[in-house]
Design a protein around this motif. Structure first.
Motif, PDB file in Angstrom:
ATOM      1  N   LYS A  65      -0.217 -15.640  47.885  1.00 23.12           N
ATOM      2  CA  LYS A  65      -0.731 -16.909  48.414  1.00 23.12           C
ATOM      3  C   LYS A  65      -1.604 -17.606  47.393  1.00 23.12           C
ATOM      4  CE  LYS A  65       0.585 -15.581  52.611  1.00 23.12           C
ATOM      5  NZ  LYS A  65       1.643 -16.108  53.360  1.00 23.12           N
ATOM      6  N   LEU A  66      -1.533 -18.915  47.410  1.00 19.50           N
ATOM      7  CA  LEU A  66      -2.487 -19.768  46.712  1.00 19.50           C
ATOM      8  C   LEU A  66      -3.109 -20.620  47.810  1.00 19.50           C
ATOM      9  CD1 LEU A  66      -2.112 -21.839  43.511  1.00 19.50           C
ATOM     10  CD2 LEU A  66      -3.066 -22.849  45.559  1.00 19.50           C
ATOM     11  N   ILE A  67      -4.421 -20.518  47.944  1.00 13.78           N
ATOM     12  CA  ILE A  67      -5.133 -21.311  48.938  1.00 13.78           C
ATOM     13  C   ILE A  67      -5.977 -22.344  48.215  1.00 13.78           C
ATOM     14  CG2 ILE A  67      -6.856 -21.293  50.785  1.00 13.78           C
ATOM     15  CD1 ILE A  67      -5.883 -18.523  51.518  1.00 13.78           C
ATOM     16  N   ALA A  68      -5.813 -23.593  48.582  1.00 15.84           N
ATOM     17  CA  ALA A  68      -6.602 -24.688  48.032  1.00 15.84           C
ATOM     18  C   ALA A  68      -7.526 -25.192  49.132  1.00 15.84           C
ATOM     19  CB  ALA A  68      -5.698 -25.806  47.543  1.00 15.84           C
ATOM     20  N   LEU A  69      -8.821 -25.147  48.864  1.00 21.97           N
ATOM     21  CA  LEU A  69      -9.832 -25.629  49.804  1.00 21.97           C
ATOM     22  C   LEU A  69     -10.435 -26.902  49.233  1.00 21.97           C
ATOM     23  CD1 LEU A  69     -11.557 -22.205  50.544  1.00 21.97           C
ATOM     24  CD2 LEU A  69      -9.960 -23.439  52.032  1.00 21.97           C
ATOM     25  N   TYR A  70     -10.107 -28.025  49.832  1.00 19.09           N
ATOM     26  CA  TYR A  70     -10.549 -29.330  49.348  1.00 19.09           C
ATOM     27  C   TYR A  70     -11.848 -29.734  50.029  1.00 19.09           C
ATOM     28  CZ  TYR A  70      -5.893 -29.724  47.390  1.00 19.09           C
ATOM     29  OH  TYR A  70      -4.746 -29.509  46.672  1.00 19.09           O
ATOM     30  N   LYS A  71     -12.861 -30.012  49.215  1.00 17.89           N
ATOM     31  CA  LYS A  71     -14.143 -30.457  49.762  1.00 17.89           C
ATOM     32  C   LYS A  71     -14.011 -31.870  50.321  1.00 17.89           C
ATOM     33  CE  LYS A  71     -16.909 -27.274  47.239  1.00 17.89           C
ATOM     34  NZ  LYS A  71     -17.987 -27.015  46.320  1.00 17.89           N
TER      35      LYS A  71
ATOM     36  N   LEU B 269      -0.141 -22.111  50.018  1.00 14.22           N
ATOM     37  CA  LEU B 269       1.170 -22.092  49.382  1.00 14.22           C
ATOM     38  C   LEU B 269       1.595 -20.638  49.234  1.00 14.22           C
ATOM     39  CD1 LEU B 269      -0.312 -24.784  48.545  1.00 14.22           C
ATOM     40  CD2 LEU B 269       1.294 -24.859  46.649  1.00 14.22           C
ATOM     41  N   SER B 270       2.808 -20.324  49.665  1.00 15.19           N
ATOM     42  CA  SER B 270       3.289 -18.947  49.666  1.00 15.19           C
ATOM     43  C   SER B 270       4.424 -18.748  48.664  1.00 15.19           C
ATOM     44  CB  SER B 270       3.789 -18.565  51.063  1.00 15.19           C
ATOM     45  OG  SER B 270       2.754 -18.689  52.013  1.00 15.19           O
ATOM     46  N   PHE B 271       4.384 -17.596  48.005  1.00 16.90           N
ATOM     47  CA  PHE B 271       5.385 -17.204  47.019  1.00 16.90           C
ATOM     48  C   PHE B 271       5.846 -15.780  47.341  1.00 16.90           C
ATOM     49  CE2 PHE B 271       2.771 -20.451  45.196  1.00 16.90           C
ATOM     50  CZ  PHE B 271       3.625 -21.225  44.424  1.00 16.90           C
TER      51      PHE B 271
END
Length: 102
Positions: free
Chosen positions: A3-9, A60-62
Motif C-alpha cells: 500500500k501507498l497511503i497519501a494523507l493530504y493536509k 493505492l494498492s499494488f
C-alpha cells in the motif's frame, strides 16, 4: 498487497484542491504501472481523538512491495509526484508498507 497511503493536509481552498485532485492528479496516478486499486476517503478524515489535520486520504494498492517499488521508478509515478506541487501546498504525507491478511 503493498500500500501507498497519501494523507493530504487541509488546503486553504478545498474546492480548488478537489478540482485539481480529481480532474488531473487521479488520472495521472491511475496511469502508474502495477496499480491494482485506488481508494479515497469520503467525508472528514478524523483521528481516534476527533479532528485531524487531513482533508483527504488516498490508498493505492499494488501486488507486492517489489511491484510498488518498481512502479515508483516509472515516468508515470514521477509525473504524479511532480504534480503534488500543483495542488498540495498544505502538505502531504506518503506512507508505504507491505500488508497481509490475518
Amino acid at each position: 498487497m503493498a500500500k501507498l497511503i497519501a494523507l493530504y493536509k487541509t488546503p486553504a481552498d478545498r474546492n480548488a484542491f478537489d478540482a485539481h485532485y480529481f480532474d488531473k492528479h487521479v488520472p495521472l496516478a491511475k496511469s502508474i504501472p502495477g496499480l491494482r486499486r485506488y481508494e479515497v476517503s469520503v467525508g472528514p478524515v478524523a483521528s481516534a481523538k476527533g479532528e485531524s489535520p487531513y482533508a483527504l486520504a488516498a490508498i493505492l494498492s499494488f501486488d507486492s512491495f517489489e511491484s510498488l517499488q518498481q512502479a515508483m521508478g516509472t515516468p508515470e509515478a514521477a509525473a504524479t509526484t511532480a504534480d503534488l506541487q500543483n495542488f498540495a501546498q498544505a502538505g502531504v504525507e506518503l506512507l508505504v508498507f507491505d500488508s497481509k491478511d490475518v
